[in-house]
Motif scaffolding. Structure first.
Motif, mmCIF file in Angstrom:
data_model
loop_
_atom_site.group_PDB
_atom_site.id
_atom_site.type_symbol
_atom_site.label_atom_id
_atom_site.label_comp_id
_atom_site.label_asym_id
_atom_site.label_seq_id
_atom_site.Cartn_x
_atom_site.Cartn_y
_atom_site.Cartn_z
ATOM 1 N N HIS A 73 63.634 3.021 62.690
ATOM 2 C CA HIS A 73 64.178 1.905 63.460
ATOM 3 C C HIS A 73 64.155 2.229 64.951
ATOM 4 O O HIS A 73 63.724 1.408 65.785
ATOM 5 C CB HIS A 73 65.616 1.632 63.001
ATOM 6 N N SER A 74 64.633 3.420 65.312
ATOM 7 C CA SER A 74 64.652 3.808 66.720
ATOM 8 C C SER A 74 63.241 3.962 67.260
ATOM 9 O O SER A 74 62.950 3.551 68.396
ATOM 10 C CB SER A 74 65.429 5.123 66.894
ATOM 11 N N THR A 75 62.344 4.545 66.470
ATOM 12 C CA THR A 75 60.961 4.708 66.911
ATOM 13 C C THR A 75 60.318 3.352 67.133
ATOM 14 O O THR A 75 59.626 3.122 68.137
ATOM 15 C CB THR A 75 60.156 5.508 65.867
ATOM 16 N N LEU A 76 60.560 2.432 66.212
ATOM 17 C CA LEU A 76 60.038 1.073 66.340
ATOM 18 C C LEU A 76 60.588 0.409 67.597
ATOM 19 O O LEU A 76 59.860 -0.295 68.315
ATOM 20 C CB LEU A 76 60.426 0.262 65.100
ATOM 21 N N ALA A 77 61.853 0.646 67.882
ATOM 22 C CA ALA A 77 62.493 0.023 69.043
ATOM 23 C C ALA A 77 61.862 0.491 70.346
ATOM 24 O O ALA A 77 61.461 -0.324 71.193
ATOM 25 C CB ALA A 77 63.991 0.324 69.038
ATOM 26 N N TYR A 78 61.777 1.804 70.532
ATOM 27 C CA TYR A 78 61.281 2.318 71.804
ATOM 28 C C TYR A 78 59.781 2.074 71.981
ATOM 29 O O TYR A 78 59.336 1.600 73.031
ATOM 30 C CB TYR A 78 61.607 3.809 71.934
ATOM 31 N N MET A 79 59.001 2.363 70.952
ATOM 32 C CA MET A 79 57.564 2.156 71.075
ATOM 33 C C MET A 79 57.231 0.671 71.127
ATOM 34 O O MET A 79 56.365 0.241 71.899
ATOM 35 C CB MET A 79 56.833 2.848 69.923
ATOM 36 N N GLY A 80 57.931 -0.111 70.305
ATOM 37 C CA GLY A 80 57.687 -1.549 70.313
ATOM 38 C C GLY A 80 58.015 -2.182 71.648
ATOM 39 O O GLY A 80 57.277 -3.033 72.160
ATOM 40 N N TYR A 81 59.123 -1.765 72.239
ATOM 41 C CA TYR A 81 59.520 -2.294 73.548
ATOM 42 C C TYR A 81 58.463 -1.956 74.599
ATOM 43 O O TYR A 81 58.071 -2.811 75.399
ATOM 44 C CB TYR A 81 60.875 -1.717 73.943
ATOM 45 N N LEU A 82 58.000 -0.717 74.594
ATOM 46 C CA LEU A 82 56.990 -0.294 75.568
ATOM 47 C C LEU A 82 55.692 -1.069 75.407
ATOM 48 O O LEU A 82 54.972 -1.324 76.384
ATOM 49 C CB LEU A 82 56.714 1.204 75.415
ATOM 50 N N LEU A 83 55.396 -1.474 74.169
ATOM 51 C CA LEU A 83 54.155 -2.207 73.893
ATOM 52 C C LEU A 83 54.312 -3.712 74.065
ATOM 53 O O LEU A 83 53.405 -4.476 73.729
ATOM 54 C CB LEU A 83 53.671 -1.878 72.481
ATOM 55 N N GLY A 84 55.473 -4.132 74.545
ATOM 56 C CA GLY A 84 55.658 -5.537 74.898
ATOM 57 C C GLY A 84 56.230 -6.423 73.822
ATOM 58 O O GLY A 84 56.249 -7.650 73.965
ATOM 59 N N HIS A 85 56.735 -5.837 72.727
ATOM 60 C CA HIS A 85 57.332 -6.634 71.663
ATOM 61 C C HIS A 85 58.823 -6.866 71.947
ATOM 62 O O HIS A 85 59.469 -6.054 72.615
ATOM 63 C CB HIS A 85 57.146 -5.948 70.318
#
Length: 499
Positions: A299-311
């Motif tokens: 969940h945390s990995t998805l949050a940080y990487m997803g945010y950086l990728l514009g999601h």
């Protein structure tokens, strides 16, 4: 249009599930105090207690906010009632009535203290997030924490949950009233034991006899809690109004999946939680570790990487095939091998179910919200798995990507001037200001934060190399995605002009 309240509750009879005990002549009395009445509590523990109250007992809840007045201002005019929307293939609604009052510790200190010291209060539950326990990196009470120092001065009103509870327990001790059972419901490894040690440590600073009494009598079970509970938005308020025909100031939404595992050491005098789905287990740690590693870490990995990728949301991020593949590899290669799952749980099936939950289009869970309090979450969700894998000689490259993405997330928030929600925000933003975009330099600055990274880990060559490599790789990927997006926008503009 009228508001939801005791006076309008009966008008909903037959339309959706109601707290029948609220309509009865003999309403339940308060037996539970809860600290931290946020969305998760209202969709989880208050939900379970609402179901338990249908079986009887004086287990109504006095909800206490340590500082914010928002929940009290929203729910007190509604007599503590609110709507829970369960988002599945079809959305269902029910009224939760287990909260009898919402107090604010800073404004109603005397009333809160009276609730905590009353013999009728037999349980205190807590959802105050990891930072609310004021623990150090060793998981012990940080006696140098400024708020703990404040609370140790007895003529001050307590500002921490630990200080408030310890003082209330001291009064119960002085009046020969048994201690309440205190239950942490936060995503904190070994949460019950850490909470118990923190309360005893606080008490020992001024009264060894009190500390000894707590050692002998205080019950604080470990727990594991789980359910995705996104923030309330205007769309939910509008849907609830349409569904119940009444105005609800603060409805709550969550996914259909909900789980509460409690260490089986509670007194016999307890709410009927077991009858309504709560699991009592001899060893919660295996369930807890499974959740921390197979749900919270991804969940945390998805949050940080997803945010950086514009999601923007979890659902949006789950449409990114490259990102999902990376996180699935992290689970299969580095997380499942890092722990022994409980015999009742198949980790591969459990993980697959979690990914299915992430793909629920009805849940609009903001990545920016999941990204809050990274300095408190990383030591619980990511670092233990890294340490276990390093000790066993296993890969940590995918796990390192979560830390690298967190560092880059902090840098991006600093560049954009956006608020960073974290108890170490000032220190983290100061580190971000010193970053230069060179991976080894930037990573060294972040790993020097002793409140997050133990020295033995931050100086481990394999660990440092993995984080530097991930930092560079994610930086490159983010730049490539941004360039591709700009190119697509230019092509679209040119095509539009040509047409």
């Amino acid at each position: 249009m009228e508001h939801l309240s005791n006076n309008t509750l009966a008008s909903l009879n037959g339309k959706l599930p109601l707290p029948a005990y609220r309509l009865a002549d003999n309403k339940p009395q308060i037996g539970i105090v809860h600290l931290g009445p946020g969305a998760f509590f209202r969709g989880h523990q208050a939900f379970y207690t609402d179901k338990a109250l249908q079986h009887g007992g004086d287990w109504a809840i006095s909800a206490v906010s340590m500082r914010s007045a928002d929940v009290s201002q929203a729910l007190m005019p509604q007599d503590g009632l609110y709507t829970l929307a369960v988002l599945d293939a079809e959305t269902s609604y029910q009224i939760i009535g287990s909260i009898q009052e919402v107090l604010i510790a800073t404004e109603h200190y005397a009333e809160v203290f009276a609730r905590l010291t009353a013999p009728t209060t037999r349980y205190v539950t807590m959802t105050i997030t990891e930072k609310g326990y004021c623990l150090n990196t060793a998981g012990e009470l940080d006696l140098q924490h400024p708020h703990i120092q404040h609370d140790l001065t007895l003529n001050n009103k307590a500002v921490t949950a630990i200080g408030l509870l310890a003082r209330a327990l001291a009064v119960r001790y002085q009046h020969n009233i048994a201690p309440f059972c205190v239950i942490s419901c936060d995503n904190l490894t070994d949460n019950g034991h850490k909470l118990r040690r923190a309360l005893i440590s606080f008490a020992a600073q001024s009264d060894p006899a009190l500390a000894n009494w707590l050692e002998q009598q205080l019950i604080s079970p470990c727990t594991m809690v789980d359910s995705i509970t996104p923030a309330t938005d205007d769309a939910l308020r509008a849907n609830v109004t349409a569904a119940i025909g009444l105005i609800d100031n603060w409805p709550i939404k969550r996914e259909a999946f909900v789980q509460w595992v409690i260490e089986d050491i509670l007194p016999a005098d307890r709410p009927a939680w077991q009858q309504v789905g709560v699991i009592y287990a001899a060893d919660v740690s295996a369930f807890e570790k499974a959740k921390l590693r197979l749900l919270n870490a991804p969940h945390s990995t998805l949050a940080y990487m997803g945010y950086l990728l514009g999601h923007e949301t979890v659902y949006d991020a789950m449409q990114d095939a490259q990102l999902v593949q990376h996180i699935q590899q992290m689970v299969e290669l580095e997380l499942i091998p890092s722990f022994q799952a409980p015999v009742e749980l198949n980790p591969h099936h459990y993980s697959a179910a979690i990914f299915a939950r992430f793909c629920n289009p009805a849940i609009r869970h903001l990545l920016a919200q999941i990204a809050w309090d990274g300095s408190q979450k990383m030591p619980m969700r990511i670092l233990p798995a890294i340490q276990d894998n390093l000790a066993a000689g296993r890969s940590i490259q995918h796990l390192a990507s979560c830390l690298a993405a967190w560092f880059l997330f902090i840098r991006q928030r600093a560049r954009e001037g956006e608020k960073l929600v974290d108890p170490l925000a000032e220190q983290l933003l100061a580190v971000a200001a010193k970053c230069q975009g060179e991976a080894a330099h930037d990573v060294a600055l972040f790993l020097a934060i002793e409140a997050v990274f133990p020295a033995a880990l931050s100086q481990d060559a394999a660990f440092v190399t993995a984080v530097i490599s991930s930092y560079q790789a994610i930086s490159t990927l983010v730049a490539q995605r941004a360039a591709n997006k700009q190119a697509n926008q230019r092509n679209n503009t040119q095509l539009s002009g040509a047409l």
